[in-house]
Structures are given as structure tokens and as C-alpha cells.
Design a protein around this motif. Sequence first.
Motif, mmCIF file in Angstrom:
data_model
loop_
_atom_site.group_PDB
_atom_site.id
_atom_site.type_symbol
_atom_site.label_atom_id
_atom_site.label_comp_id
_atom_site.label_asym_id
_atom_site.label_seq_id
_atom_site.Cartn_x
_atom_site.Cartn_y
_atom_site.Cartn_z
ATOM 1 N N ASP A 1 0.773 -1.166 -0.097
ATOM 2 C CA ASP A 1 0.196 0.111 -0.031
ATOM 3 C C ASP A 1 0.816 1.418 0.121
ATOM 4 N N THR A 2 2.183 1.048 -0.195
ATOM 5 C CA THR A 2 3.152 2.278 0.044
ATOM 6 C C THR A 2 2.667 3.206 -1.041
ATOM 7 N N PRO A 3 2.276 3.336 -2.348
ATOM 8 C CA PRO A 3 2.095 4.263 -3.307
ATOM 9 C C PRO A 3 0.732 4.845 -2.903
ATOM 10 N N LYS A 4 -0.237 4.268 -1.880
ATOM 11 C CA LYS A 4 -1.251 4.968 -1.457
ATOM 12 C C LYS A 4 -1.113 5.914 -0.617
ATOM 13 N N VAL A 5 0.172 5.901 0.122
ATOM 14 C CA VAL A 5 0.405 6.843 1.158
ATOM 15 C C VAL A 5 1.458 8.079 0.753
ATOM 16 N N VAL A 6 2.189 7.600 0.027
ATOM 17 C CA VAL A 6 3.571 8.469 -0.669
ATOM 18 C C VAL A 6 2.996 8.925 -1.801
ATOM 19 N N MET A 7 2.014 10.151 -1.707
ATOM 20 C CA MET A 7 1.529 10.886 -2.623
ATOM 21 C C MET A 7 2.485 11.915 -3.354
ATOM 22 N N ASP A 8 2.232 12.526 -4.455
ATOM 23 C CA ASP A 8 2.909 13.447 -5.278
ATOM 24 C C ASP A 8 3.410 14.472 -4.306
ATOM 25 N N LYS A 9 4.389 14.786 -4.353
ATOM 26 C CA LYS A 9 5.177 15.685 -3.574
ATOM 27 C C LYS A 9 5.350 15.693 -2.152
ATOM 28 N N ALA A 10 5.296 14.378 -1.590
ATOM 29 C CA ALA A 10 5.439 13.912 -0.347
ATOM 30 C C ALA A 10 6.425 12.971 -0.293
ATOM 31 N N GLY A 11 7.191 12.508 -1.304
ATOM 32 C CA GLY A 11 7.944 11.453 -1.564
ATOM 33 C C GLY A 11 8.299 10.983 -2.645
ATOM 34 N N LEU A 12 9.171 10.073 -3.185
ATOM 35 C CA LEU A 12 9.292 9.361 -4.432
ATOM 36 C C LEU A 12 9.046 7.831 -4.239
ATOM 37 N N ILE A 13 8.404 7.136 -5.214
ATOM 38 C CA ILE A 13 8.218 5.800 -5.316
ATOM 39 C C ILE A 13 9.366 5.265 -6.357
ATOM 40 N N VAL A 14 9.782 4.174 -6.230
ATOM 41 C CA VAL A 14 10.727 3.704 -7.105
ATOM 42 C C VAL A 14 10.544 2.086 -7.397
ATOM 43 N N PRO A 15 10.584 1.565 -8.468
ATOM 44 C CA PRO A 15 10.351 0.230 -8.518
ATOM 45 C C PRO A 15 11.325 -0.631 -7.507
ATOM 46 N N PRO A 16 10.812 -1.848 -7.328
ATOM 47 C CA PRO A 16 11.393 -2.721 -6.388
ATOM 48 C C PRO A 16 12.702 -3.291 -7.217
ATOM 49 N N GLN A 17 13.725 -3.558 -6.436
ATOM 50 C CA GLN A 17 14.871 -4.006 -7.146
ATOM 51 C C GLN A 17 15.483 -3.230 -8.129
ATOM 52 N N ALA A 18 15.307 -1.971 -7.830
ATOM 53 C CA ALA A 18 15.883 -0.933 -8.913
ATOM 54 C C ALA A 18 17.013 -0.058 -8.151
ATOM 55 N N PRO A 19 18.103 -0.664 -7.883
ATOM 56 C CA PRO A 19 19.347 0.303 -6.994
ATOM 57 C C PRO A 19 19.521 1.564 -7.524
#
Length: 93
Positions: free
Chosen positions: A24-42
Motif C-alpha cells: 500500500d506504499t503508493p497510496k500513502v506516498v503521494m505526489d510531493k510527499a516523497g518518491l516511489i521507485v520500482p522494487p529491485q532497482a538500486p
Amino acid sequence: EGLSVALLEAMASGLPVVATNVSDTPKVVMDKAGLIVPPQAPDKLADAITFFLDDLSRCQAYGAEAQAFIARNHSPEAWIRQILTMYNAVLQK
């Protein structure tokens, strides 16, 4: 866990977050609150962290938005409001 408590705590503390696109991380980390990156993408994770480290004002702005989002949606007051709304809806039926 479906939603990381550490993530909520960091945001409530006014920190911007860099998190992976899981659960559910993308439901909380909204635009301008943080960044979402794909898993296993260092490489993308490193880029996202650098995005904040390179600009303190950006870091503070995202952190303020993260804190405001938590206050609106995940604070104890917000939870109580949501529970009361649910109970009232059930009672009206």
C-alpha cells in the motif's frame, strides 16, 4: 505488513520518503510527499535519494507535504473521524 508503520512515522515527522512500489506504499506516498521507485532497482533508488540530498529546500517542501498528508489522513484524529463516519453510516441503515 500492508502499510509500513515506519513510513507513516517518518512522514509524520516531516521527512520526505523514498520507498519502493510495493503493498500500500503508493497510496500513502503521494505526489510531493516523497518518491516511489520500482522494487529491485538500486539505480533508481540512488537517483531518488540524490534528488533530495541535492536540494535542502526540496527536501523540506516534500517533508512538509508528507507531514500534512499524515495529519489529514493517518493521525489519531483522522482515524477517529473515519471510524465515527463508518459507525454513523451503519447506524443510519
